[in-house]
Enzyme design. Structure first.
Site, PDB file in Angstrom:
ATOM      1  CD  GLU A  93     -26.574 -19.584  13.232  1.00  0.00           C
ATOM      2  OE1 GLU A  93     -27.188 -18.498  13.257  1.00  0.00           O
ATOM      3  OE2 GLU A  93     -27.055 -20.651  13.662  1.00  0.00           O
TER       4      GLU A  93
ATOM      5  CD  GLU B  91     -34.046 -21.132  11.212  1.00  0.00           C
ATOM      6  OE1 GLU B  91     -33.355 -22.154  11.052  1.00  0.00           O
ATOM      7  OE2 GLU B  91     -33.677 -20.182  11.920  1.00  0.00           O
TER       8      GLU B  91
END
Length: 503
Positions: free
Chosen positions: A271, A300
């Protein structure tokens, strides 16, 4: 009527989208509260607040005045610079998508999403899909209508209309061959990797328990090493790890297992890759569409680059292991570098996507991608999702799913209305491998820098070649400029072979 002169029309659009962006940022922070820290008793009120914010921003976007301003600005694009042209293109794209939906429908969809998400939290905790079946069915019906309306407006198939929201320009016809290729390649490769792993002997998991507070301390330490700015963000706990908020208020959440510190730590590092992208977006384009993240595959790629390409590398582990060992009080052979490296490269047929290794992860995505296509085209009834999931999972990954909690309930995406999202994860994995290789080609010292805990060269290269670009370029253009070629699966396969089946 607005002034049709180019400066006035374009400037008016920027002002309008600044208001829309501010509403969107307020919505993002409220949604983070809703998903992560809000007490259950506040759920209905927060759902109303979120729905109202969505309705207001939608209403500002789809007015005739917005359409007139877009038309006036598009008539004089020769007077705009490259950033302004890209911004106008994205404004027009958002307008044409949103104008396919009326305010009442947007409000209805938002409320259904909040209701479904609330039910999902209980269903997941109880491992009981029946709890969320009806709210999800209602939400899916609305998502199908959303996909049909937008598809008709943009001449797209319904699934492509949803995919385009997360991956602008992405089409199932282009993604299917790539994911089908991986579906053919990975099961056999997985067998070989598992055989190689078994031949090397057992992997030892360090003994816990590892208290949550100490794991949090460790996560924060490495977030700082990677370059996360804590004056513009924070770390919290939720049911599902994610990164949200806004560039100046980036929220990371993770979940902890006191028997296994690696799950939360790698979740935090993953994250943090997302957060660094958000914090590195062009500040001079703040509150304009062109200043936002380009696509979910690019997003991503930044998280997987940090987690998989870098933070599971021998270079990073040699730097990080003494810190991990000292923080957690680790002793014994389980904490040796060789064992810990094998632990971080462990391959197994497992149930949870967010905890999956990088060999099986694309297979988790392919299961979801194929199921959500069937949900949208109506060939899969929502109430049949658990059986369809279990069958597809066993066929592709090779294990039987024992309950819904670690099966079709594990991800929040569908229960929040985010269908069309999942393929971007594996597109991101391929992009990560290609981008990291390009960064090393440009700065050969990067692996040595990582071994000393210095991420400045890598993050600096990413800032220059990815983060600071916002939506100036398309995904294909960005990747070609950064790496010298369009997206290919070959660098990802090469990376897997080098790490798991070295010569």
């Amino acid at each position: 009527m607005p002034d049709a002169s180019t400066p006035s029309a374009y400037t008016s659009l920027e002002a309008r989208f600044r208001r829309i962006a501010l509403l969107g940022e307020a919505e993002a922070v409220l949604h983070w509260d809703y998903a992560a820290v809000m007490p259950d008793g506040g759920a209905d009120t927060r759902a109303e607040q979120l729905a109202e914010l969505k309705a207001i921003s939608h209403g500002l976007l789809v007015t005739q005045e917005t359409a007139d301003l877009i038309g006036a600005a598009e008539a004089h694009t020769d007077e705009l610079d490259a950033w302004q042209k890209a911004n106008l293109h994205e404004i027009a794209r958002q307008y044409r998508r949103s104008s396919a939906l009326d305010e009442a429908f947007v409000t209805q969809l938002s409320k259904a999403s909040s209701t479904s998400e609330k039910a999902w939290r209980k269903a997941r905790a109880d491992a009981d899909f029946s709890i969320v079946a009806d709210p999800l069915n209602e939400l899916v019906e609305l998502v199908r209508e959303q996909a049909t309306r937008i598809g008709e407006a943009l001449d797209l198939a319904p699934y492509d209309a949803l995919l385009d929201a997360y991956e602008p320009g992405g089409r199932a016809a282009d993604i299917d061959p790539v994911l089908n290729d991986l579906a053919d390649f990975l099961p056999g490769f997985l067998d070989e990797a598992l055989e190689r792993q078994a031949s090397a002997g057992p992997i030892t998991m360090p003994d816990g328990p590892f208290p949550q507070a100490i794991q949090r301390e460790l996560g924060i330490r490495f977030m700082e090493v990677l370059g996360f700015d804590f004056t513009r963000g924070r770390l919290d706990v939720s049911h599902h790890p994610f990164c949200g908020g806004v560039p100046d208020d980036v929220r990371i959440t993770t979940r902890y297992d006191e028997a296994d510190f690696t799950t939360a730590l790698m979740g935090v590092l993953h994250e943090t890759g997302h957060a660094l992208y958000e914090q590195g977006l062009p500040s001079d384009r703040r509150l304009q569409p062109v200043g936002t993240a380009l696509s979910m595959s690019i997003h991503e790629s930044q998280s997987l680059l940090m987690e998989m390409q870098v933070c599971r590398s021998p270079e990073f582990l040699n730097f990080a292991l003494p810190i991990i060992r000292n923080t957690l009080g680790g002793e014994g052979s389980a904490w040796d570098v060789d064992n810990m490296l094998r632990l971080y490269h462990k391959v197994e047929r497992s149930f949870i996507r967010v905890d999956a290794d990088e060999v099986t992860y694309p297979l988790h995505v392919i299961v979801r991608y194929r199921l959500e296509q069937s949900i949208i085209d109506g060939t899969l009834n929502v109430r049949d999702l658990p059986d369809a999931w279990n069958s597809a999972f066993e066929e592709l990954i090779g294990v039987a799913v024992p309950n819904d909690g670690i099966g079709c309930l594990q991800d929040i995406h569908w229960y929040d209305g985010a269908l069309g999202y999942f393929p971007t994860y594996t597109l991101g994995a391929m992009t990560a491998a290609q981008v990291y290789q390009a960064a090393q080609d440009a700065i050969p010292s990067i692996p040595d820098n990582i071994a000393s805990g210095n991420f400045s060269a890598l993050v600096g290269w990413l800032r220059e070649n990815v983060h600071s670009k916002g939506r100036l370029l398309s995904s294909a253009q960005l990747l070609t400029e950064a790496t010298g070629r369009p997206l290919e699966a070959a660098p990802f396969k090469k990376h897997l072979k080098a790490r798991y089946l070295p010569d």
